[in-house]
Design a protein around this motif. Structure first.
Motif, PDB file in Angstrom:
ATOM      1  N   GLN A 182     -16.249 -27.986  38.061  1.00  0.00           N
ATOM      2  CA  GLN A 182     -16.358 -27.728  39.493  1.00  0.00           C
ATOM      3  C   GLN A 182     -16.678 -26.250  39.745  1.00  0.00           C
ATOM      4  O   GLN A 182     -17.565 -25.923  40.536  1.00  0.00           O
ATOM      5  CB  GLN A 182     -15.050 -28.104  40.186  1.00  0.00           C
ATOM      6  CG  GLN A 182     -15.069 -27.874  41.687  1.00  0.00           C
ATOM      7  CD  GLN A 182     -13.733 -28.212  42.339  1.00  0.00           C
ATOM      8  OE1 GLN A 182     -12.835 -28.738  41.696  1.00  0.00           O
ATOM      9  NE2 GLN A 182     -13.601 -27.898  43.609  1.00  0.00           N
ATOM     10  N   ASN A 183     -15.970 -25.363  39.064  1.00  0.00           N
ATOM     11  CA  ASN A 183     -16.209 -23.924  39.219  1.00  0.00           C
ATOM     12  C   ASN A 183     -17.617 -23.552  38.757  1.00  0.00           C
ATOM     13  O   ASN A 183     -18.292 -22.721  39.378  1.00  0.00           O
ATOM     14  CB  ASN A 183     -15.179 -23.127  38.417  1.00  0.00           C
ATOM     15  CG  ASN A 183     -13.780 -23.265  38.982  1.00  0.00           C
ATOM     16  OD1 ASN A 183     -13.603 -23.579  40.161  1.00  0.00           O
ATOM     17  ND2 ASN A 183     -12.773 -23.043  38.150  1.00  0.00           N
ATOM     18  N   TYR A 184     -18.041 -24.185  37.679  1.00  0.00           N
ATOM     19  CA  TYR A 184     -19.369 -23.908  37.114  1.00  0.00           C
ATOM     20  C   TYR A 184     -20.466 -24.247  38.114  1.00  0.00           C
ATOM     21  O   TYR A 184     -21.378 -23.445  38.355  1.00  0.00           O
ATOM     22  CB  TYR A 184     -19.534 -24.720  35.824  1.00  0.00           C
ATOM     23  CG  TYR A 184     -20.948 -24.804  35.301  1.00  0.00           C
ATOM     24  CD1 TYR A 184     -21.527 -23.730  34.641  1.00  0.00           C
ATOM     25  CD2 TYR A 184     -21.701 -25.977  35.455  1.00  0.00           C
ATOM     26  CE1 TYR A 184     -22.827 -23.812  34.147  1.00  0.00           C
ATOM     27  CE2 TYR A 184     -22.987 -26.067  34.968  1.00  0.00           C
ATOM     28  CZ  TYR A 184     -23.551 -24.982  34.316  1.00  0.00           C
ATOM     29  OH  TYR A 184     -24.828 -25.067  33.833  1.00  0.00           O
ATOM     30  N   HIS A 185     -20.372 -25.416  38.722  1.00  0.00           N
ATOM     31  CA  HIS A 185     -21.410 -25.841  39.662  1.00  0.00           C
ATOM     32  C   HIS A 185     -21.339 -25.056  40.978  1.00  0.00           C
ATOM     33  O   HIS A 185     -22.366 -24.810  41.616  1.00  0.00           O
ATOM     34  CB  HIS A 185     -21.307 -27.343  39.912  1.00  0.00           C
ATOM     35  CG  HIS A 185     -21.812 -28.163  38.762  1.00  0.00           C
ATOM     36  ND1 HIS A 185     -23.145 -28.244  38.437  1.00  0.00           N
ATOM     37  CD2 HIS A 185     -21.156 -28.922  37.839  1.00  0.00           C
ATOM     38  CE1 HIS A 185     -23.297 -29.026  37.383  1.00  0.00           C
ATOM     39  NE2 HIS A 185     -22.108 -29.440  36.997  1.00  0.00           N
ATOM     40  N   GLU A 186     -20.144 -24.646  41.379  1.00  0.00           N
ATOM     41  CA  GLU A 186     -20.020 -23.820  42.583  1.00  0.00           C
ATOM     42  C   GLU A 186     -20.672 -22.453  42.373  1.00  0.00           C
ATOM     43  O   GLU A 186     -21.354 -21.941  43.267  1.00  0.00           O
ATOM     44  CB  GLU A 186     -18.544 -23.651  42.951  1.00  0.00           C
ATOM     45  CG  GLU A 186     -17.922 -24.913  43.540  1.00  0.00           C
ATOM     46  CD  GLU A 186     -16.441 -24.744  43.836  1.00  0.00           C
ATOM     47  OE1 GLU A 186     -15.885 -23.685  43.466  1.00  0.00           O
ATOM     48  OE2 GLU A 186     -15.842 -25.666  44.422  1.00  0.00           O
TER      49      GLU A 186
END
Length: 205
Positions: A182-186
């Protein structure tokens, strides 16, 4: 190999010339129906070679024309087939390294490098259910455990996933992975705003 152990981490086949007798006498083949088959072929070739010669002169110019979205190598497509195929290839390579008593060498120079590439470029880019994640973490837990135990620096979030897998805490590993995904895609969205967003920024709106 004893003098230049690091060569095991140089995965390309096109940058090498192989003596025909080395391949035939040791019955070395490209594994069929396997993504990253060239890496398995190269590993077995290097471990069987009695002598390796380095050529310092530049005799090959590598022209990479596959740098467009519509012209990518099939093995680089982000799909479940390639995700599973690559981890299968790493498992095969791990078994080859054990067969030649080079397990630690493989882990130090190749396994972690391969797992990090797989994690960042395939696992984070492929949608898997919790069940699918648990299956792949369980089936290849020995690889993740070896990766965690190998003293090589890696991102904390990835290292924690490997740690939880090595401790058989698959739910925890999945939760950490999904959070990091999730953090990566954000971060990617923030780093790559839409064209409309760029226009608005340019116009000062």
């Amino acid at each position: 190999m004893d003098e230049h152990e690091e060569i095991i981490g140089n995965p390309n086949v096109w940058g090498k010339i192989f003596k025909k007798s080395l391949i035939e006498d040791n019955d070395i083949e490209f594994p069929e129906d396997l993504v990253a088959q060239d890496s398995a072929f190269l590993l077995e070739s290097l471990l069987n070679a009695k002598k390796i010669v380095f050529i310092k002169d530049i005799i090959v110019y590598h022209d990479n024309r596959r740098n467009r979205k519509k012209d990518k190598s099939i093995s680089y497509v982000k799909s479940k087939k390639n995700l599973y195929g690559r981890i299968r290839a790493y498992d095969l390579m791990y078994n080859i390294s054990k067969q030649y008593s080079r397990e630690e060498l493989f882990c130090q120079y190749l396994l972690v490098q391969k797992l990090l590439h797989w994690y960042k470029n395939y696992l984070l880019e492929t949608d898997l259910s919790r069940e699918e994640l648990e299956n792949v973490f369980r089936k290849y837990s020995h690889l993740f455990s070896k990766g965690y135990q190998t003293n090589i620096r890696m991102p904390k979030s990835i290292k924690r996933v490997f740690k939880e897998i090595s401790n058989d805490n698959y739910d925890a590993a999945i939760n950490v992975f999904l959070k990091s995904k999730q953090n990566y895609h954000e971060k990617r969205k923030k780093a790559n705003p839409s064209l409309f967003g760029k226009i608005k920024t340019f116009l000062g709106q």
